[in-house]
Design a protein around this motif. Structure first.
Motif, PDB file in Angstrom:
ATOM      1  N   GLY A   1       4.440 -20.456 -11.328  1.00  0.00           N
ATOM      2  CA  GLY A   1       5.622 -20.389 -10.958  1.00  0.00           C
ATOM      3  C   GLY A   1       6.003 -19.065 -10.197  1.00  0.00           C
ATOM      4  O   GLY A   1       6.791 -19.525  -9.369  1.00  0.00           O
ATOM      5  N   TYR A   2       5.563 -18.093 -10.402  1.00  0.00           N
ATOM      6  CA  TYR A   2       5.755 -16.864  -9.492  1.00  0.00           C
ATOM      7  C   TYR A   2       5.009 -17.051  -7.894  1.00  0.00           C
ATOM      8  O   TYR A   2       6.034 -17.006  -7.053  1.00  0.00           O
ATOM      9  CB  TYR A   2       5.140 -15.686  -9.974  1.00  0.00           C
TER      10      TYR A   2
ATOM     11  N   GLY B   1       4.566 -12.921  -5.114  1.00  0.00           N
ATOM     12  CA  GLY B   1       3.907 -13.739  -6.702  1.00  0.00           C
ATOM     13  C   GLY B   1       3.282 -12.862  -7.309  1.00  0.00           C
ATOM     14  O   GLY B   1       3.322 -12.753  -8.480  1.00  0.00           O
ATOM     15  N   LEU B   2       2.426 -12.223  -6.907  1.00  0.00           N
ATOM     16  CA  LEU B   2       1.316 -11.200  -7.615  1.00  0.00           C
ATOM     17  C   LEU B   2       2.210 -10.117  -7.999  1.00  0.00           C
ATOM     18  O   LEU B   2       1.898  -9.476  -9.152  1.00  0.00           O
ATOM     19  CB  LEU B   2       0.165 -10.927  -6.806  1.00  0.00           C
ATOM     20  N   LEU B   3       3.055  -9.459  -7.286  1.00  0.00           N
ATOM     21  CA  LEU B   3       4.037  -8.404  -7.623  1.00  0.00           C
ATOM     22  C   LEU B   3       4.744  -8.803  -9.006  1.00  0.00           C
ATOM     23  O   LEU B   3       4.860  -8.198  -9.921  1.00  0.00           O
ATOM     24  CB  LEU B   3       4.801  -7.892  -6.592  1.00  0.00           C
ATOM     25  N   CYS B   4       5.453 -10.038  -8.794  1.00  0.00           N
ATOM     26  CA  CYS B   4       6.133 -10.819  -9.867  1.00  0.00           C
ATOM     27  C   CYS B   4       5.277 -10.789 -11.263  1.00  0.00           C
ATOM     28  O   CYS B   4       5.615 -10.208 -12.222  1.00  0.00           O
ATOM     29  CB  CYS B   4       6.547 -11.894  -9.782  1.00  0.00           C
ATOM     30  N   TYR B   5       4.151 -11.178 -11.104  1.00  0.00           N
ATOM     31  CA  TYR B   5       3.334 -11.274 -12.234  1.00  0.00           C
ATOM     32  C   TYR B   5       2.906 -10.089 -12.823  1.00  0.00           C
ATOM     33  O   TYR B   5       2.754  -9.921 -14.345  1.00  0.00           O
ATOM     34  CB  TYR B   5       2.258 -12.289 -11.892  1.00  0.00           C
TER      35      TYR B   5
ATOM     36  N   GLY C   1       9.201  -8.443  -7.681  1.00  0.00           N
ATOM     37  CA  GLY C   1       8.422  -9.068  -6.653  1.00  0.00           C
ATOM     38  C   GLY C   1       9.197  -9.676  -5.590  1.00  0.00           C
ATOM     39  O   GLY C   1       8.610  -9.881  -4.309  1.00  0.00           O
ATOM     40  N   LEU C   2      10.242 -10.510  -6.012  1.00  0.00           N
ATOM     41  CA  LEU C   2      10.968 -11.312  -4.949  1.00  0.00           C
ATOM     42  C   LEU C   2      12.080 -10.604  -4.348  1.00  0.00           C
ATOM     43  O   LEU C   2      12.936 -11.206  -3.576  1.00  0.00           O
ATOM     44  CB  LEU C   2      11.474 -12.514  -5.943  1.00  0.00           C
TER      45      LEU C   2
ATOM     46  N   GLY D   1      -0.144  -1.775  -2.222  1.00  0.00           N
ATOM     47  CA  GLY D   1      -0.056  -0.574  -2.921  1.00  0.00           C
ATOM     48  C   GLY D   1       1.030  -0.953  -3.987  1.00  0.00           C
ATOM     49  O   GLY D   1       0.658  -0.181  -5.041  1.00  0.00           O
ATOM     50  N   ALA D   2       2.155  -1.145  -3.724  1.00  0.00           N
ATOM     51  CA  ALA D   2       3.151  -1.346  -4.955  1.00  0.00           C
ATOM     52  C   ALA D   2       2.664  -2.292  -6.057  1.00  0.00           C
ATOM     53  O   ALA D   2       3.272  -2.068  -6.978  1.00  0.00           O
ATOM     54  CB  ALA D   2       4.525  -1.838  -4.181  1.00  0.00           C
ATOM     55  N   LEU D   3       1.727  -3.164  -5.574  1.00  0.00           N
ATOM     56  CA  LEU D   3       1.277  -4.177  -6.700  1.00  0.00           C
ATOM     57  C   LEU D   3       0.652  -3.152  -7.894  1.00  0.00           C
ATOM     58  O   LEU D   3       0.697  -3.644  -9.023  1.00  0.00           O
ATOM     59  CB  LEU D   3       0.150  -5.133  -6.270  1.00  0.00           C
ATOM     60  N   PHE D   4       0.142  -2.146  -7.410  1.00  0.00           N
ATOM     61  CA  PHE D   4      -0.565  -1.213  -8.690  1.00  0.00           C
ATOM     62  C   PHE D   4       0.422  -0.295  -9.328  1.00  0.00           C
ATOM     63  O   PHE D   4       0.126   0.050 -10.360  1.00  0.00           O
ATOM     64  CB  PHE D   4      -1.511  -0.380  -8.086  1.00  0.00           C
TER      65      PHE D   4
END
Length: 478
Positions: free
Chosen positions: A42-43, A138-142, A166-167, A184-187
């Motif tokens: 979904g993300y 989407g990865l950031l959301c999850y 994430g959005l 980088g923000a994903l971490f």
């Protein structure tokens, strides 16, 4: 837990071959792995929608019409080339030939380049760049959803927290134009989850996981790693400094020895994982390639910050939808290093979450952390609308900065002088803000679904970023 126990009893009473297909499907859908895959799907679908038309670049051979886009494509190609030839990716003679150039501080993203190497080899580096840009929100959301599940009591609240993070327009903008910062923000949420799990279960393997996360962030983007370390410190320092409680004084807590071993293990693991990147940074520093004119850097401290009340205003994304009548409550700009606003809907939902969750453990720390990030994101001056105020003025290389602004002191920490863009703290502030917004949305969803639906629609209107000009890349260079 009760539902799973009841379901187990039902399966004991009814033979598995007699169970109707609908029960089997329901049981499969209820499996944690399946639930996470559904949320992730979904993300990712939402990620494609809020970054539209970027997905079409995959098939049209296009790139954003920016200098950074060409750099990222070269980076993906260079990492794949060096891995294939067993070469050092942190040094190249293809730039500034014949002397070559050190790439220790370059936006190289060696980790992402390695992970995307199959795509790069088969479809080209521009495909890797565009694909990762499309999927990144989407990865950031999850990642934020996983972290939110450790604190928020409802699934709806955790899903909303992931979406708010994430959005957001700021994250989507960076995914479009500054992919290394988005990666980088994903971490940030990943490190948050690892830190919380380490507090709850201070075992060496959990400390190793946290160390791997921080080290992997260093292999992605060095400024983002600074933000990750700040986040980890905020989570772990209160736990590390708290006096251990023996069994006779209530629920026992970890001993000093256990805490120190966990902290040491995480630190050593970080250094081991990030050793190649750290060595490249040291090499570039020694060669003189890490220096920058002080007067130019000092100017960034005063011009790279966000402003008030724009930091909490509606995202300018709404203009792309034709909602120009909302200009009076929208972020007025400029948009030079992201969209440095938390967004109006996220801010209101976060304030609601702060109020309704005031007594919940961790809520006040999240509120203070959000406030601290917002103040740091202002930079070394105070901008109220079109007016700039510099209270308690100091002059650095003919640049006027304010001595009362925290960012002025932050950049004086050894090693932080190169952290030029104050608005990067908006990205860090989105972590506590999204968690609080998820709490607010979850509270609304339990009490008034129509009102929650209104918040959902309003949030969608200011989510994402659409990009602008694009250039077509010849196949021979893609």
């Amino acid at each position: 837990m009760t539902t799973e126990t009841s379901g187990e009893a039902d399966r004991l009473q009814v033979p598995s071959k007699a169970a109707p297909p609908t029960d089997t499907g329901r049981a499969a859908a209820g499996h944690p792995v399946v639930r996470h895959l559904i949320v992730l799907a979904g993300y990712l679908a939402a990620s494609i929608a809020v970054t539209w038309p970027r997905i079409t670049y995959l098939f049209g051979g296009k790139l954003p019409a920016t200098r950074d886009a060409g750099v990222y494509v070269w980076d993906f190609w260079w990492i794949a080339h060096q891995v294939e030839h067993l070469g050092n990716p942190w040094y190249t003679r293809a730039i500034a030939a014949p002397a070559g150039a050190q790439l220790g501080y370059h936006a190289l993203m060696p980790l992402e380049g390695l992970l995307m190497m199959p795509v790069t080899v088969v479809f080209g580096p521009s495909a890797s760049y565009n694909l990762l840009s499309v999927l990144m929100p989407g990865l950031l959301c999850y990642a934020m959803y996983r972290a939110a599940r450790l604190w928020l009591p409802t699934q709806a609240g955790a899903i909303a927290a992931g979406a708010f993070f994430g959005l957001s327009s700021d994250m989507a903008w960076h995914a479009w134009y500054q992919l290394n910062l988005a990666a980088g923000a994903l971490f940030l949420p990943i490190a948050l989850e690892a830190s919380v799990r380490l507090r709850r279960n201070p075992r060496p393997w959990q400390a190793v996981i946290l160390g791997v996360v921080i080290g992997a962030c260093l292999l992605t983007d060095q400024e983002s790693a600074v933000l990750v370390v700040i986040l980890v410190a905020v989570v772990l320092l209160p736990w590390l400094l708290r006096r251990p409680r023996p069994a006779g004084e209530g629920e026992p807590t970890a001993s000093w020895r256990v805490k120190l071993v966990a902290a040491g293990t995480a630190t050593v693991t970080t250094l081991v994982v990030a050793a190649p990147q750290l060595a490249a940074m040291v090499a570039q520093t020694r060669s003189g390639g890490a220096s920058f004119p002080a007067a130019v850097v000092d100017q960034y401290y005063t011009t790279s910050g966000s402003n008030l009340p724009g930091m909490f205003a509606l995202s300018p994304r709404v203009f792309g939808l034709g909602l120009h009548f909302l200009r009076w409550v929208s972020y007025p700009g400029p948009i030079g290093d992201g969209v440095p606003t938390f967004g109006l809907i996220l801010s209101l939902a976060a304030l609601l979450g702060l109020v309704v969750s005031w007594r919940r453990r961790g809520t006040r720390l999240l509120g203070l952390f959000w406030l601290a990030c917002a103040v740091l994101a202002l930079g070394s001056t105070i901008r109220l609308g079109n007016h700039v105020f510099v209270p308690l003025t100091e002059t650095w290389n003919h640049v006027r900065v304010s001595a009362i602004m925290p960012f002025t002191w932050f950049v004086q920490i050894p090693g932080m002088a190169g952290f030029r863009e104050a608005t990067r703290f908006v990205m860090l502030g989105l972590v506590p803000a999204s968690l609080l917004a998820g709490a607010g949305f979850g509270w609304l969803a339990r009490r008034s679904r129509p009102l929650a639906a209104v918040v959902l629609v309003a949030g969608v209107l200011e989510a994402g970023w659409a990009g602008d000009a694009a250039v077509t890349v010849p196949r021979s260079r893609a």
